[in-house]
Structure formats: C-alpha cells, structure tokens
Design an enzyme around this catalytic site. Structure first.
Site, mmCIF file in Angstrom:
data_model
loop_
_atom_site.group_PDB
_atom_site.id
_atom_site.type_symbol
_atom_site.label_atom_id
_atom_site.label_comp_id
_atom_site.label_asym_id
_atom_site.label_seq_id
_atom_site.Cartn_x
_atom_site.Cartn_y
_atom_site.Cartn_z
ATOM 1 N N ARG A 1 0.626 -1.148 -0.132
ATOM 2 C CA ARG A 1 -0.002 -0.024 -0.083
ATOM 3 C C ARG A 1 0.911 1.247 0.041
ATOM 4 O O ARG A 1 2.148 1.063 0.126
ATOM 5 C CB ARG A 1 -1.096 -0.095 1.374
ATOM 6 C CG ARG A 1 -0.291 -0.171 2.764
ATOM 7 C CD ARG A 1 -1.114 -0.510 3.539
ATOM 8 N NE ARG A 1 -1.807 -1.360 3.399
ATOM 9 C CZ ARG A 1 -1.143 -2.835 3.614
ATOM 10 N NH1 ARG A 1 0.007 -3.117 4.091
ATOM 11 N NH2 ARG A 1 -2.117 -3.937 3.405
ATOM 12 N N ASP B 1 8.704 -9.896 7.559
ATOM 13 C CA ASP B 1 8.935 -8.945 8.488
ATOM 14 C C ASP B 1 10.489 -8.449 8.183
ATOM 15 O O ASP B 1 11.265 -9.286 8.443
ATOM 16 C CB ASP B 1 8.901 -9.472 9.796
ATOM 17 C CG ASP B 1 9.185 -8.352 10.953
ATOM 18 O OD1 ASP B 1 9.511 -7.440 10.581
ATOM 19 O OD2 ASP B 1 9.038 -8.838 12.308
ATOM 20 N N VAL B 2 10.804 -7.147 7.602
ATOM 21 C CA VAL B 2 12.131 -6.998 7.125
ATOM 22 C C VAL B 2 12.720 -6.650 8.499
ATOM 23 O O VAL B 2 14.198 -6.584 8.254
ATOM 24 C CB VAL B 2 11.866 -5.551 6.366
ATOM 25 C CG1 VAL B 2 11.322 -5.916 5.124
ATOM 26 C CG2 VAL B 2 11.483 -4.383 7.230
ATOM 27 N N SER C 1 13.134 10.039 3.746
ATOM 28 C CA SER C 1 12.096 10.959 4.023
ATOM 29 C C SER C 1 12.768 12.359 4.299
ATOM 30 O O SER C 1 13.830 12.506 4.935
ATOM 31 C CB SER C 1 11.247 10.440 5.401
ATOM 32 O OG SER C 1 10.586 11.624 5.887
ATOM 33 N N TYR D 1 11.961 8.231 14.115
ATOM 34 C CA TYR D 1 11.769 8.130 12.849
ATOM 35 C C TYR D 1 12.846 8.831 12.209
ATOM 36 O O TYR D 1 13.328 8.526 11.241
ATOM 37 C CB TYR D 1 10.301 8.598 12.257
ATOM 38 C CG TYR D 1 9.947 8.495 11.145
ATOM 39 C CD1 TYR D 1 9.933 7.219 10.379
ATOM 40 C CD2 TYR D 1 9.928 9.415 10.039
ATOM 41 C CE1 TYR D 1 9.463 7.091 9.220
ATOM 42 C CE2 TYR D 1 9.435 9.462 8.650
ATOM 43 C CZ TYR D 1 9.197 8.262 8.358
ATOM 44 O OH TYR D 1 9.005 8.106 6.810
ATOM 45 N N ALA E 1 16.017 7.185 12.261
ATOM 46 C CA ALA E 1 16.170 5.947 11.472
ATOM 47 C C ALA E 1 16.294 6.458 10.187
ATOM 48 O O ALA E 1 17.168 5.792 9.150
ATOM 49 C CB ALA E 1 14.942 5.161 11.495
ATOM 50 N N LYS E 2 15.614 7.300 9.485
ATOM 51 C CA LYS E 2 15.554 7.903 8.261
ATOM 52 C C LYS E 2 17.031 8.942 7.991
ATOM 53 O O LYS E 2 17.684 8.573 6.796
ATOM 54 C CB LYS E 2 14.426 8.651 7.857
ATOM 55 C CG LYS E 2 13.298 8.000 7.739
ATOM 56 C CD LYS E 2 13.256 7.035 6.742
ATOM 57 C CE LYS E 2 11.911 6.274 6.497
ATOM 58 N NZ LYS E 2 11.832 5.382 5.549
#
Length: 237
Positions: A11, A47-48, A126, A138, A141-142
């Site tokens: 999605r 599940d990565v 992102s 987040y 991580a990005k």
C-alpha cells in the site's frame, strides 16, 4: 526484464512504486507484513526487521521469479510522540523496520548483484531526516538510512551496483491521516494547508515518488550513486 523487490509494497508509496516498476517491464515481488490487497508477480509475507523472515522471503522470490537485480527498501512507519514519552519498544520498532530492515535486505542481495555485475538499490528515506518534532525515532532511522545509502554506494559501486535514496516530502498516504490527527486537522484540511505552503502548490502522491525510483533503477542511471533525492516540491537537502 529484471526481477525487482519492493518491501512494504502492499500500500501507499510502496504500492505506487511496485505498480510503476511493473509498468517499466520488471517482474515485481511485493514483500509486506500485511499482504492483503498487494499486487505483484509474487506477493510474499515478510517482516523486514527479522533476519530469518527476510531470508525466507528472498528464497521464495528467487524460487518464483529469479535473483533480484532491483531492491527498493520502502518498508517503514512512524510513531509520533514527544521524546520524553517515547518508550524503548517504540524506538526499537521504528528503527528496526526503517533502518535494520534496509541493512538485512541489502546484505542479502548484494552477493547476487555483485556476481551479476549489475544492481540497483533504492532506499526510501524522508524529509523527516532533516528534523521533525515528536518523531525522534523516525528522524534518527531515516537520517541513518541516508548515511547507510552513501556508505553502501561506496562499497558496492565497483561491482556495478548503485545505491541511492529517495526522500519523499508531504505525500498523501494512510500515514497522512495520522499526521493530520496529530495536528488536530481533518485529512482534507491537512492536505490543503500543506499544499498551500508548498512552492509547487500541491501535495505529493505515490506516483511522484515512483517516478524518481524508476529513474534510479534504470540502466541509464549507472553513473548516479550515493545520492539522496528529496522529492518534496521544494529545494531541500
């Protein structure tokens, strides 16, 4: 015709990328923890963040479609909350999917690509990597994914493998609903207000991100590697 793998491809941006790569003539495997509604030449539960799950999923892809020449590390999510309220489990969950997942898949496919003398790896980053309040896990991580992209590009470049990142700005997906709620807005209000503040006066859509991925995965992009392209309707980076 190459085999392409899109993680988190059921999605949102991932689905848009999978659709575009199929239109480009690739055989596409969609990997996701929730495969409902996913469209691809192969749809595989994965599940990565789990090493064994990634290995099993890629074994399935190789058996059904062949060795992948293209991998798009798109799987990711955010849990918006203030730093002082953030639990360790929330930190781990976001970082594990967004950053650990890209490491696990890249480590696994690199031998295929090196042996073939060709490969295209695209990491979906992102604009949050540049800083975003109440998203410290987040953001971390990005921004880490951006560094991972550059380091992997240096290491894999001599083997004909490029590694790049696409960093979406405001893009209308299911995550947009949560972002709107965090600001006390309806989805329609959030999209309108954000679009009005953009230099291009519109919101982004998964197709916009897919166009950039299509370029990075093309044979003609072999002289472009280690780049982070902000697809954000504004000059960023």
């Amino acid at each position: 015709m190459s085999v392409a793998v899109v993680t988190g491809g059921a999605r949102g941006i991932g689905a848009g990328v999978a659709k575009r790569l199929r239109a480009d003539g690739h055989r596409v495997a969609v990997l996701d923890v929730d495969t409902a509604g996913a469209e691809g030449d192969a749809v595989v539960h994965c599940d990565v963040a789990d090493e064994e799950s990634v290995a099993t999923a890629f074994d399935t892809v190789v058996a059904e479609l062949g060795e992948p020449a293209i991998v798009v590390n798109n799987a990711g999510f955010a849990r918006d909350q203030p730093l002082t309220d953030m639990s360790l489990s929330d930190w781990d969950a976001v970082v594990d999917v967004c950053l650990r997942g890209a490491f696990l898949t890249t480590r696994l496919v690199a031998p295929f690509m090196k042996a073939a003398g060709f490969g295209r790896i695209v990491n979906i980053s992102s604009t949050s990597a540049l800083g975003d309040p109440e998203r410290v896990q987040y953001v971390s991580a990005k921004s880490g994914l951006n560094g991972f992209t550059k380091a992997a590009a240096l290491e894999l470049g001599p083997y004909g493998v490029t590694v790049n990142a696409v960093a979406p700005g405001f893009t209308v997906t299911n995550m947009t609903v949560r972002s709107a709620a965090r600001r006390g807005r309806t989805l329609e209000e959030h999209v309108r207000i954000t679009a009005e503040a953009s230099p291009v006066r519109r919101a982004g859509h998964p197709e916009d991100i897919a166009h950039a991925v299509s370029f990075f995965t093309s044979e003609g992009a072999g002289y472009v590697t280690g780049q982070v392209l902000y697809v954000a309707g504004a000059p960023l980076g």
